[in-house]
Design a protein around this motif. Structure first.
Motif, mmCIF file in Angstrom:
data_model
loop_
_atom_site.group_PDB
_atom_site.id
_atom_site.type_symbol
_atom_site.label_atom_id
_atom_site.label_comp_id
_atom_site.label_asym_id
_atom_site.label_seq_id
_atom_site.Cartn_x
_atom_site.Cartn_y
_atom_site.Cartn_z
ATOM 1 N N TYR A 250 0.828 -1.205 0.000
ATOM 2 C CA TYR A 250 0.000 0.000 0.000
ATOM 3 C C TYR A 250 0.859 1.251 0.000
ATOM 4 O O TYR A 250 1.940 1.277 0.605
ATOM 5 C CB TYR A 250 -0.894 0.045 1.255
ATOM 6 C CG TYR A 250 -1.944 -1.024 1.290
ATOM 7 C CD1 TYR A 250 -3.208 -0.797 0.748
ATOM 8 C CD2 TYR A 250 -1.695 -2.258 1.873
ATOM 9 C CE1 TYR A 250 -4.188 -1.776 0.786
ATOM 10 C CE2 TYR A 250 -2.675 -3.243 1.920
ATOM 11 C CZ TYR A 250 -3.908 -2.996 1.371
ATOM 12 O OH TYR A 250 -4.880 -3.967 1.407
ATOM 13 N N SER A 251 0.351 2.296 -0.622
ATOM 14 C CA SER A 251 0.927 3.627 -0.520
ATOM 15 C C SER A 251 0.265 4.278 0.682
ATOM 16 O O SER A 251 -0.961 4.430 0.716
ATOM 17 C CB SER A 251 0.637 4.431 -1.790
ATOM 18 O OG SER A 251 1.114 5.749 -1.639
ATOM 19 N N ARG B 272 12.365 -1.265 8.102
ATOM 20 C CA ARG B 272 11.177 -1.486 8.927
ATOM 21 C C ARG B 272 10.365 -0.200 9.012
ATOM 22 O O ARG B 272 10.914 0.884 9.221
ATOM 23 C CB ARG B 272 11.561 -1.938 10.331
ATOM 24 C CG ARG B 272 12.114 -3.324 10.360
ATOM 25 C CD ARG B 272 12.445 -3.734 11.765
ATOM 26 N NE ARG B 272 12.975 -5.091 11.733
ATOM 27 C CZ ARG B 272 13.397 -5.737 12.797
ATOM 28 N NH1 ARG B 272 13.377 -5.155 13.982
ATOM 29 N NH2 ARG B 272 13.847 -6.962 12.689
ATOM 30 N N ILE B 273 9.039 -0.362 8.894
ATOM 31 C CA ILE B 273 8.129 0.775 8.937
ATOM 32 C C ILE B 273 7.140 0.581 10.079
ATOM 33 O O ILE B 273 6.580 -0.506 10.260
ATOM 34 C CB ILE B 273 7.385 0.938 7.588
ATOM 35 C CG1 ILE B 273 8.384 1.089 6.431
ATOM 36 C CG2 ILE B 273 6.402 2.104 7.654
ATOM 37 C CD1 ILE B 273 9.302 2.300 6.533
ATOM 38 N N TYR B 274 6.933 1.647 10.822
ATOM 39 C CA TYR B 274 6.074 1.638 12.002
ATOM 40 C C TYR B 274 4.894 2.585 11.789
ATOM 41 O O TYR B 274 4.973 3.522 10.996
ATOM 42 C CB TYR B 274 6.876 2.092 13.232
ATOM 43 C CG TYR B 274 8.067 1.211 13.506
ATOM 44 C CD1 TYR B 274 7.988 0.168 14.411
ATOM 45 C CD2 TYR B 274 9.279 1.412 12.840
ATOM 46 C CE1 TYR B 274 9.079 -0.655 14.654
ATOM 47 C CE2 TYR B 274 10.367 0.590 13.073
ATOM 48 C CZ TYR B 274 10.266 -0.440 13.983
ATOM 49 O OH TYR B 274 11.333 -1.251 14.220
ATOM 50 N N TRP B 275 3.817 2.365 12.533
ATOM 51 C CA TRP B 275 2.640 3.226 12.481
ATOM 52 C C TRP B 275 2.633 4.125 13.707
ATOM 53 O O TRP B 275 2.634 3.639 14.845
ATOM 54 C CB TRP B 275 1.362 2.404 12.437
ATOM 55 C CG TRP B 275 0.126 3.220 12.257
ATOM 56 C CD1 TRP B 275 -0.825 3.477 13.206
ATOM 57 C CD2 TRP B 275 -0.312 3.895 11.070
ATOM 58 N NE1 TRP B 275 -1.820 4.254 12.668
ATOM 59 C CE2 TRP B 275 -1.532 4.521 11.365
ATOM 60 C CE3 TRP B 275 0.219 4.031 9.785
ATOM 61 C CZ2 TRP B 275 -2.230 5.275 10.420
ATOM 62 C CZ3 TRP B 275 -0.476 4.764 8.850
ATOM 63 C CH2 TRP B 275 -1.680 5.373 9.171
ATOM 64 N N ALA B 276 2.635 5.428 13.482
ATOM 65 C CA ALA B 276 2.526 6.415 14.562
ATOM 66 C C ALA B 276 1.043 6.766 14.693
ATOM 67 O O ALA B 276 0.514 7.560 13.915
ATOM 68 C CB ALA B 276 3.355 7.646 14.248
ATOM 69 N N ALA B 277 0.369 6.144 15.633
ATOM 70 C CA ALA B 277 -1.083 6.318 15.778
ATOM 71 C C ALA B 277 -1.460 7.770 16.063
ATOM 72 O O ALA B 277 -2.506 8.240 15.609
ATOM 73 C CB ALA B 277 -1.607 5.406 16.882
ATOM 74 N N VAL C 274 7.438 -3.386 5.918
ATOM 75 C CA VAL C 274 8.711 -2.899 5.405
ATOM 76 C C VAL C 274 8.484 -2.050 4.163
ATOM 77 O O VAL C 274 7.511 -2.242 3.433
ATOM 78 C CB VAL C 274 9.688 -4.049 5.061
ATOM 79 C CG1 VAL C 274 10.067 -4.837 6.298
ATOM 80 C CG2 VAL C 274 9.112 -4.948 3.995
ATOM 81 N N ALA C 275 9.399 -1.117 3.946
ATOM 82 C CA ALA C 275 9.357 -0.296 2.737
ATOM 83 C C ALA C 275 9.749 -1.174 1.549
ATOM 84 O O ALA C 275 10.710 -1.933 1.629
ATOM 85 C CB ALA C 275 10.315 0.883 2.858
ATOM 86 N N VAL C 276 8.993 -1.062 0.452
ATOM 87 C CA VAL C 276 9.333 -1.829 -0.748
ATOM 88 C C VAL C 276 9.791 -0.928 -1.880
ATOM 89 O O VAL C 276 10.124 -1.408 -2.961
ATOM 90 C CB VAL C 276 8.171 -2.742 -1.203
ATOM 91 C CG1 VAL C 276 7.946 -3.841 -0.182
ATOM 92 C CG2 VAL C 276 6.905 -1.960 -1.448
ATOM 93 N N VAL D 28 4.539 0.510 1.361
ATOM 94 C CA VAL D 28 4.780 -0.418 2.468
ATOM 95 C C VAL D 28 4.153 -1.774 2.167
ATOM 96 O O VAL D 28 2.997 -1.849 1.748
ATOM 97 C CB VAL D 28 4.161 0.134 3.778
ATOM 98 C CG1 VAL D 28 4.415 -0.805 4.947
ATOM 99 C CG2 VAL D 28 4.686 1.531 4.077
ATOM 100 N N ARG D 29 4.904 -2.832 2.404
ATOM 101 C CA ARG D 29 4.373 -4.198 2.365
ATOM 102 C C ARG D 29 3.993 -4.519 3.799
ATOM 103 O O ARG D 29 4.848 -4.554 4.693
ATOM 104 C CB ARG D 29 5.426 -5.159 1.844
ATOM 105 C CG ARG D 29 4.892 -6.539 1.442
ATOM 106 C CD ARG D 29 4.708 -7.436 2.610
ATOM 107 N NE ARG D 29 4.365 -8.783 2.170
ATOM 108 C CZ ARG D 29 3.965 -9.709 3.025
ATOM 109 N NH1 ARG D 29 3.831 -9.434 4.300
ATOM 110 N NH2 ARG D 29 3.666 -10.908 2.603
ATOM 111 N N LEU D 30 2.694 -4.721 4.041
ATOM 112 C CA LEU D 30 2.221 -4.984 5.394
ATOM 113 C C LEU D 30 2.690 -6.346 5.876
ATOM 114 O O LEU D 30 2.830 -7.285 5.101
ATOM 115 C CB LEU D 30 0.694 -4.919 5.457
ATOM 116 C CG LEU D 30 0.067 -3.576 5.114
ATOM 117 C CD1 LEU D 30 -1.448 -3.642 5.317
ATOM 118 C CD2 LEU D 30 0.659 -2.441 5.925
#
Length: 117
Positions: free
Chosen positions: A58-59, A73-78, A95-97, A109-111
């Motif tokens: 997803y973008s 590694r990609i994180y979600w900042a709520a 992770v960033a693709v 991001v690939r979830l």
């Protein structure tokens, strides 16, 4: 197939709970429920049910002032509803693709199948 098999689990139905400060969820929004992260597949009004995708690429909105590299590694900042490379108290979502520049508003991001760490 096992008699207790329910579904592949690539998408699940959630309820956008009608609680204090609840807001409608738009198709494409990141959704964090406890340790479950997905991307809304449809608009989900407060109190309604809708589907979120748990896997896929997803973008998503990102912290503009960060540069990303493939595989990072990609994180979600709520608090800001943005993706970030900062672990801290944020939840790992994938992770960033694709590389993303600083500045840029979105990243690819690939979830990681829905479960955050």
């Amino acid at each position: 197939m096992a008699k207790n098999y329910i579904q592949p689990g690539n998408e699940i139905t959630i309820t956008n709970e009608d609680v204090t400060d609840a807001a409608a969820i738009a198709s494409g929004d990141g959704v964090l429920i406890g340790s479950l992260f997905g991307v809304a597949q449809v608009d989900i009004a407060v109190g309604a049910e809708g589907t979120i995708g748990l896997i896929g690429v997803y973008s998503l909105p990102k912290v503009s002032a960060q540069a990303w590299t493939v595989g990072q590694r990609i994180y979600w900042a709520a608090a800001t509803s943005e993706c970030t490379t900062t672990a801290s108290s944020n939840k790992l979502i994938g992770v960033a693709v694709e590389a993303a520049a600083n500045p840029s508003a979105t990243g690819t991001v690939r979830l990681s199948a829905g479960f955050t760490i």
